[in-house]
Design a protein around this motif. Structure first.
Motif, PDB file in Angstrom:
ATOM      1  N   LYS A  11       0.841  -1.201   0.000  1.00 38.00           N
ATOM      2  CA  LYS A  11       0.000   0.000   0.000  1.00 38.00           C
ATOM      3  C   LYS A  11       0.880   1.257   0.000  1.00 38.00           C
ATOM      4  CE  LYS A  11      -3.754   2.449   0.404  1.00 38.00           C
ATOM      5  NZ  LYS A  11      -4.597   2.696  -0.751  1.00 38.00           N
ATOM      6  N   LEU A  12       1.951   1.236   0.789  1.00 35.23           N
ATOM      7  CA  LEU A  12       2.865   2.386   0.822  1.00 35.23           C
ATOM      8  C   LEU A  12       3.515   2.620  -0.535  1.00 35.23           C
ATOM      9  CD1 LEU A  12       4.689   1.910   4.233  1.00 35.23           C
ATOM     10  CD2 LEU A  12       2.942   3.598   3.652  1.00 35.23           C
ATOM     11  N   LEU A  13       3.899   1.534  -1.206  1.00 28.48           N
ATOM     12  CA  LEU A  13       4.520   1.679  -2.528  1.00 28.48           C
ATOM     13  C   LEU A  13       3.534   2.252  -3.532  1.00 28.48           C
ATOM     14  CD1 LEU A  13       6.688  -1.563  -2.713  1.00 28.48           C
ATOM     15  CD2 LEU A  13       7.422   0.782  -2.187  1.00 28.48           C
ATOM     16  N   GLU A  14       2.262   1.855  -3.441  1.00 25.04           N
ATOM     17  CA  GLU A  14       1.235   2.433  -4.314  1.00 25.04           C
ATOM     18  C   GLU A  14       1.108   3.935  -4.058  1.00 25.04           C
ATOM     19  OE1 GLU A  14      -2.561   0.482  -4.046  1.00 25.04           O
ATOM     20  OE2 GLU A  14      -1.625  -1.513  -4.203  1.00 25.04           O
ATOM     21  N   ILE A  15       1.115   4.316  -2.796  1.00 22.45           N
ATOM     22  CA  ILE A  15       0.998   5.730  -2.440  1.00 22.45           C
ATOM     23  C   ILE A  15       2.228   6.498  -2.925  1.00 22.45           C
ATOM     24  CG2 ILE A  15       1.021   7.306  -0.458  1.00 22.45           C
ATOM     25  CD1 ILE A  15      -0.874   5.282   0.920  1.00 22.45           C
ATOM     26  N   ALA A  16       3.425   5.947  -2.697  1.00 19.03           N
ATOM     27  CA  ALA A  16       4.652   6.611  -3.142  1.00 19.03           C
ATOM     28  C   ALA A  16       4.672   6.741  -4.664  1.00 19.03           C
ATOM     29  CB  ALA A  16       5.886   5.853  -2.655  1.00 19.03           C
ATOM     30  N   ASP A  17       4.266   5.682  -5.372  1.00 25.38           N
ATOM     31  CA  ASP A  17       4.221   5.751  -6.834  1.00 25.38           C
ATOM     32  C   ASP A  17       3.258   6.837  -7.299  1.00 25.38           C
ATOM     33  OD1 ASP A  17       6.039   3.689  -7.050  1.00 25.38           O
ATOM     34  OD2 ASP A  17       4.568   2.174  -7.645  1.00 25.38           O
ATOM     35  N   GLY A  18       2.104   6.947  -6.637  1.00 25.37           N
ATOM     36  CA  GLY A  18       1.135   7.992  -6.996  1.00 25.37           C
ATOM     37  C   GLY A  18       1.720   9.381  -6.795  1.00 25.37           C
ATOM     38  N   TRP A  19       2.376   9.593  -5.668  1.00 28.98           N
ATOM     39  CA  TRP A  19       3.018  10.889  -5.402  1.00 28.98           C
ATOM     40  C   TRP A  19       4.091  11.169  -6.447  1.00 28.98           C
ATOM     41  CZ3 TRP A  19       2.551  15.128  -2.363  1.00 28.98           C
ATOM     42  CH2 TRP A  19       3.659  15.970  -2.246  1.00 28.98           C
ATOM     43  N   ASN A  20       4.934  10.185  -6.720  1.00 28.97           N
ATOM     44  CA  ASN A  20       6.040  10.381  -7.661  1.00 28.97           C
ATOM     45  C   ASN A  20       5.545  10.673  -9.072  1.00 28.97           C
ATOM     46  OD1 ASN A  20       7.962  10.019  -5.658  1.00 28.97           O
ATOM     47  ND2 ASN A  20       8.145   7.834  -6.037  1.00 28.97           N
ATOM     48  N   ARG A  21       4.395  10.120  -9.448  1.00 26.98           N
ATOM     49  CA  ARG A  21       3.824  10.411 -10.776  1.00 26.98           C
ATOM     50  C   ARG A  21       3.254  11.828 -10.831  1.00 26.98           C
ATOM     51  NH1 ARG A  21       2.049   5.108 -10.441  1.00 26.98           N
ATOM     52  NH2 ARG A  21       0.081   5.733  -9.530  1.00 26.98           N
ATOM     53  N   GLN A  22       2.704  12.309  -9.719  1.00 26.91           N
ATOM     54  CA  GLN A  22       1.988  13.587  -9.705  1.00 26.91           C
ATOM     55  C   GLN A  22       2.867  14.794  -9.403  1.00 26.91           C
ATOM     56  OE1 GLN A  22      -1.530  13.486  -7.189  1.00 26.91           O
ATOM     57  NE2 GLN A  22      -1.716  11.293  -7.534  1.00 26.91           N
ATOM     58  N   THR A  23       4.039  14.582  -8.823  1.00 29.66           N
ATOM     59  CA  THR A  23       4.850  15.709  -8.384  1.00 29.66           C
ATOM     60  C   THR A  23       6.284  15.592  -8.878  1.00 29.66           C
ATOM     61  OG1 THR A  23       5.518  14.633  -6.334  1.00 29.66           O
ATOM     62  CG2 THR A  23       3.496  15.929  -6.253  1.00 29.66           C
ATOM     63  N   LEU A  24       7.001  16.709  -8.825  1.00 30.69           N
ATOM     64  CA  LEU A  24       8.407  16.716  -9.210  1.00 30.69           C
ATOM     65  C   LEU A  24       9.306  16.362  -8.040  1.00 30.69           C
ATOM     66  CD1 LEU A  24       8.508  19.941 -11.392  1.00 30.69           C
ATOM     67  CD2 LEU A  24       8.525  17.560 -12.160  1.00 30.69           C
ATOM     68  N   TRP A  25       8.932  16.766  -6.850  1.00 29.22           N
ATOM     69  CA  TRP A  25       9.763  16.494  -5.675  1.00 29.22           C
ATOM     70  C   TRP A  25       8.917  16.586  -4.434  1.00 29.22           C
ATOM     71  CZ3 TRP A  25      11.135  20.809  -8.803  1.00 29.22           C
ATOM     72  CH2 TRP A  25      10.600  22.012  -8.362  1.00 29.22           C
ATOM     73  N   PRO A  26       9.357  16.058  -3.326  1.00 32.31           N
ATOM     74  CA  PRO A  26      10.475  15.127  -3.264  1.00 32.31           C
ATOM     75  C   PRO A  26      10.072  13.794  -3.855  1.00 32.31           C
ATOM     76  CG  PRO A  26       9.398  15.222  -1.132  1.00 32.31           C
ATOM     77  CD  PRO A  26       8.710  16.233  -2.011  1.00 32.31           C
ATOM     78  N   LYS A  27      11.026  13.087  -4.418  1.00 35.56           N
ATOM     79  CA  LYS A  27      10.768  11.712  -4.831  1.00 35.56           C
ATOM     80  C   LYS A  27      10.763  10.893  -3.559  1.00 35.56           C
ATOM     81  CE  LYS A  27      10.109  12.594  -8.971  1.00 35.56           C
ATOM     82  NZ  LYS A  27       8.718  12.789  -9.333  1.00 35.56           N
ATOM     83  N   VAL A  28       9.790  10.017  -3.423  1.00 37.04           N
ATOM     84  CA  VAL A  28       9.596   9.284  -2.181  1.00 37.04           C
ATOM     85  C   VAL A  28       9.807   7.802  -2.422  1.00 37.04           C
ATOM     86  CG1 VAL A  28       7.930   8.765  -0.356  1.00 37.04           C
ATOM     87  CG2 VAL A  28       7.970  11.027  -1.385  1.00 37.04           C
ATOM     88  N   TYR A  29      10.459   7.157  -1.462  1.00 33.68           N
ATOM     89  CA  TYR A  29      10.670   5.714  -1.533  1.00 33.68           C
ATOM     90  C   TYR A  29      10.558   5.145  -0.129  1.00 33.68           C
ATOM     91  CZ  TYR A  29      15.422   7.317  -0.347  1.00 33.68           C
ATOM     92  OH  TYR A  29      16.506   7.925   0.232  1.00 33.68           O
ATOM     93  N   SER A  30      10.501   3.818  -0.055  1.00 37.34           N
ATOM     94  CA  SER A  30      10.389   3.160   1.249  1.00 37.34           C
ATOM     95  C   SER A  30      11.734   2.580   1.651  1.00 37.34           C
ATOM     96  CB  SER A  30       9.342   2.054   1.200  1.00 37.34           C
ATOM     97  OG  SER A  30       9.806   0.983   0.401  1.00 37.34           O
TER      98      SER A  30
END
Length: 183
Positions: free
Chosen positions: A96-115
């Motif tokens: 679930k966290l990876l899905e959320i991080a992927d959604g953020w990373n697709r929608q924004t330029l920064w910060p890039k988020v990972y787990s």
């Protein structure tokens, strides 16, 4: 080297004269940012900070810490703003966290988020933005990028809280926390 307070972007918060685009440094020169410049910027943003054992600046918030780091040398030097979010998740929640991080990373330029999965099995999120300093950067670019990255780190914390429905949980914990403690 000093930062003109009017050059700190306000991103549309409507504060009068600062609504104008920043003028930038006299002559539009290129600078070599350093930790003292970042400290000055954090002071002007009225953010508290500490210097950690490794010599990096860290600005603590209630639920996360943002680090301002210089790595490498010469043309390979990088300035990184890295945010460590304190909320721990179980390994079962990682997809679930990876899905959320992927959604953020697709929608924004920064910060890039990972787990990051720790040895104890807990999973935490990390946000990161970097700037190659090379032979130098414009002061206006450095200031506006750093301010943007800090604000985006704060925005991500709010966003992930909303995505996971944690805001409602926190509100209900605060309202009836005494009743729950009596068990």
């Amino acid at each position: 080297m000093s930062i003109d307070p009017s050059s700190i972007p306000n991103f549309g918060q409507g504060q009068g004269p600062s609504d104008q685009p920043p003028a930038g440094p006299p002559g539009g020169g290129v600078i070599r940012p350093d930790q003292d410049l970042v400290k000055q910027l954090l002071d002007q943003m009225e953010l508290k900070y500490v210097v950690d054992d490794e010599g990096d600046l860290a600005a603590p918030w209630e639920d996360f810490r943002t680090y301002f780091m210089f790595r490498g040398e010469g043309e390979q030097e990088v300035f990184a703003v890295r945010t460590f979010y304190d909320r721990a998740y179980s390994i079962e929640e990682k997809n679930k966290l990876l899905e959320i991080a992927d959604g953020w990373n697709r929608q924004t330029l920064w910060p890039k988020v990972y787990s990051h999965t720790h040895d104890d099995g807990s999973v935490r999120l990390i946000g990161e933005a970097q700037m190659l300093l090379g032979l130098g950067v414009g002061l206006e670019h450095f200031v506006s990028s750093t301010v943007s990255w800090v604000r985006a780190s704060i925005d991500f914390d709010r966003w992930v809280t909303e995505q996971l429905g944690l805001e409602k949980d926190a509100e209900s914990d605060g309202e009836d926390g005494d009743e729950n403690d009596e068990g």
